[in-house]
Design a protein around this motif. Structure first.
Motif, PDB file in Angstrom:
ATOM      1  N   ALA A 233      -5.579  -0.075  -2.690  1.00  0.00           N
ATOM      2  CA  ALA A 233      -4.613   0.110  -1.600  1.00  0.00           C
ATOM      3  C   ALA A 233      -3.697   1.296  -1.895  1.00  0.00           C
ATOM      4  O   ALA A 233      -3.365   2.080  -1.009  1.00  0.00           O
ATOM      5  CB  ALA A 233      -3.796  -1.155  -1.409  1.00  0.00           C
ATOM      6  N   GLY A 234      -3.317   1.444  -3.174  1.00  0.00           N
ATOM      7  CA  GLY A 234      -2.452   2.558  -3.562  1.00  0.00           C
ATOM      8  C   GLY A 234      -3.156   3.889  -3.399  1.00  0.00           C
ATOM      9  O   GLY A 234      -2.562   4.889  -2.961  1.00  0.00           O
TER      10      GLY A 234
ATOM     11  N   ALA B  50      -3.273   4.764   0.271  1.00  0.00           N
ATOM     12  CA  ALA B  50      -1.945   5.177   0.758  1.00  0.00           C
ATOM     13  C   ALA B  50      -1.599   6.592   0.298  1.00  0.00           C
ATOM     14  O   ALA B  50      -0.865   7.330   1.004  1.00  0.00           O
ATOM     15  CB  ALA B  50      -0.905   4.194   0.249  1.00  0.00           C
TER      16      ALA B  50
END
Length: 478
Positions: free
Chosen positions: A472-473, A476
């Motif tokens: 997810a990081g 992003a």
């Protein structure tokens, strides 16, 4: 100065919860130990020496904060004690009942080494969490936010359920697939009620379900759904099937009526306790009532079989084990309980074959202990001319379990296995070489303890969450 709540092992002796008399407990499948009263739990907890280096904690696979929750119990702060216990252990009330504390935490208690008798860690652990259930402190899982990621777990035993608990608390969407009609694995169908009453397991299953875990029971991977389909449906898959394939014995007479597998015998008994219709039990095939029973094996499964046979009304129950008492793998506490209930142990005895069909006896050869084997245990050697026949109407094979050939059963040839057939994983995370596929518990370790399965499940779930967060990081940051 206020009374010191701890270090009372010098003035207070070790006192286990009262054990029901053998003549009474052998008539039913209820647990054999009574609950502590609050005063007794406080008293026994106060015996803890609060070691600077707590060996009880370091020898617990989960590294439970045992000295902390013993102190809180001694101080009457039971809800806090429960919260500390639950922080590291998904099922403390189950571990308190079935862990071999004599080999783990209690076996390494410092005051035991000094001759004062170990703290009754398991009994207090059970008391804390049973009290928490009674008081309503055990709440359904309620994630602070839901996540989009999905994890499929194959197997609803302790490893799979522990992983489900951790993942669901983090908001992950969790589906557990199991071939049986009730979740719990061997907790439900393998371990007898006199060690673990089934409502204890069922309420944990209900807690997980209320918290949003989806259970798909009666689902056999490889038949009802393919492994490839599960990988396609979920962001990660955890294999937590356990090991159910019974080790076979090669000897004359194998295949005779009256020779049964331990897992079949125990499952039939536990299903009967649920009120299920079990034709094999009713016909006598998996029922020890009125029979001379011989159990072959020396592990905890063998102990479960001999003690179940007593309760079913066997006329005699004998256990054959090829080593002596000191070298048996099962819990010494369980051997003592079995002997109290009327089981006879034939040490240094191994089956050579079986007479009759239906079986009428076990051909036994006597052994002695020779030089240590590769594990350091003394290897049994045959004593020539000391054979005899042990009369039997029912012979239960409790020789251990092996993994099923999952790459073949699931048509997944890339699934990495060891030479023993267990799934090959990364030690700390349970990750396999197949992307997004993990494995935990006995299918990795071989037949082992429930507490190790819980440890594996929790660690694997944390590793999966770390992977999800990293992915997810990365997204992003793009």
């Amino acid at each position: 100065m206020a009374d010191q709540p701890m270090l009372k092992f010098v003035s207070i002796g070790r006192d286990m919860p009262q054990k029901r008399d053998a003549s009474v407990r052998r008539e039913d499948f209820h647990e054999i130990y009574a609950e502590y009263a609050e005063a007794k739990a406080k008293e026994q907890s106060s015996r803890c020496s609060q070691c600077g280096v707590p060996y009880c904690q370091s020898h617990c696979p989960l590294h439970n904060n045992i000295p902390d929750w013993l102190r809180l119990t001694a101080e009457g702060r039971l809800q806090e004690a429960y919260e500390v216990s639950q922080a590291t252990n998904t099922f403390p009330e189950i571990c308190g009942r079935i862990c071999p504390q004599d080999r783990l935490c209690e076996g390494n208690c410092v005051i035991e080494q000094s001759g004062h008798g170990t703290v009754t860690i398991g009994a207090v652990e059970k008391y804390i969490t049973d009290t928490a259930w009674d008081k309503g402190w055990v709440l359904p899982i309620s994630p602070t936010q839901e996540r989009a990621e999905s994890v499929g777990i194959i197997g609803a035993g302790p490893g799979g359920l522990a992983a489900a608990d951790v993942l669901r608390r983090a908001g992950v969407q969790v589906t557990v697939y199991d071939r049986y009609d009730r979740a719990g694995g061997l907790l439900t169908y393998g371990i007898p009620g006199f060690k673990l009453e089934k409502d204890v397991v069922m309420r944990r299953n209900e807690q997980l379900e209320q918290g949003g875990v989806t259970f798909k029971l009666h689902t056999n991977v490889g038949e009802d759904v393919s492994f490839a389909d599960l990988r396609a449906q979920h962001d990660a898959v955890i294999i937590a099937t356990g090991v159910y394939k019974t080790r076979e014995i090669e000897a004359p007479g194998v295949g005779a009526t009256g020779l049964v597998r331990a897992i079949d015998f125990l499952t039939a008994s536990n299903r009967k306790s649920f009120g299920d219709a079990i034709p094999e039990f009713d016909s006598g095939e998996l029922n020890a009532e009125g029979k001379r029973v011989v159990v072959i094996g020396g592990g905890d499964t063998a102990m479960d079989c001999v003690r179940t046979s007593i309760r079913q009304g066997a006329t005699s129950v004998k256990c054959l084990y090829r080593r002596d008492r000191a070298n048996m793998p099962g819990s010494q506490r369980e051997v003592q309980n079995a002997e109290e209930e009327g089981v006879i142990f034939e040490w240094l005895s191994a089956p050579k074959g079986f007479a009759g069909d239906p079986v009428t006896g076990v051909m036994v050869q006597k052994m002695r202990l020779g030089a240590p084997d590769v594990t350091g245990r003394q290897a049994p050697e045959l004593i020539e001319g000391a054979d005899y026949v042990e009369d039997a109407d029912l012979v239960i094979m409790a020789l251990g379990f092996e993994p099923e050939a999952l790459p073949t059963l699931w048509d997944e040839p890339d699934l990495p296995v060891t030479r023993w057939g267990t799934i090959k994983t990364e030690f700390t995370t349970g990750a396999t070489d197949v992307p997004g596929v993990y494995a935990v518990g006995d299918i990795v370790r071989g037949a082992s303890l429930v507490v190790w399965a819980i440890k594996d499940g929790r660690d694997c779930a944390e590793a999966i969450l770390a992977t999800f967060d990293a992915e997810a990081g990365a997204i992003a940051a793009e």
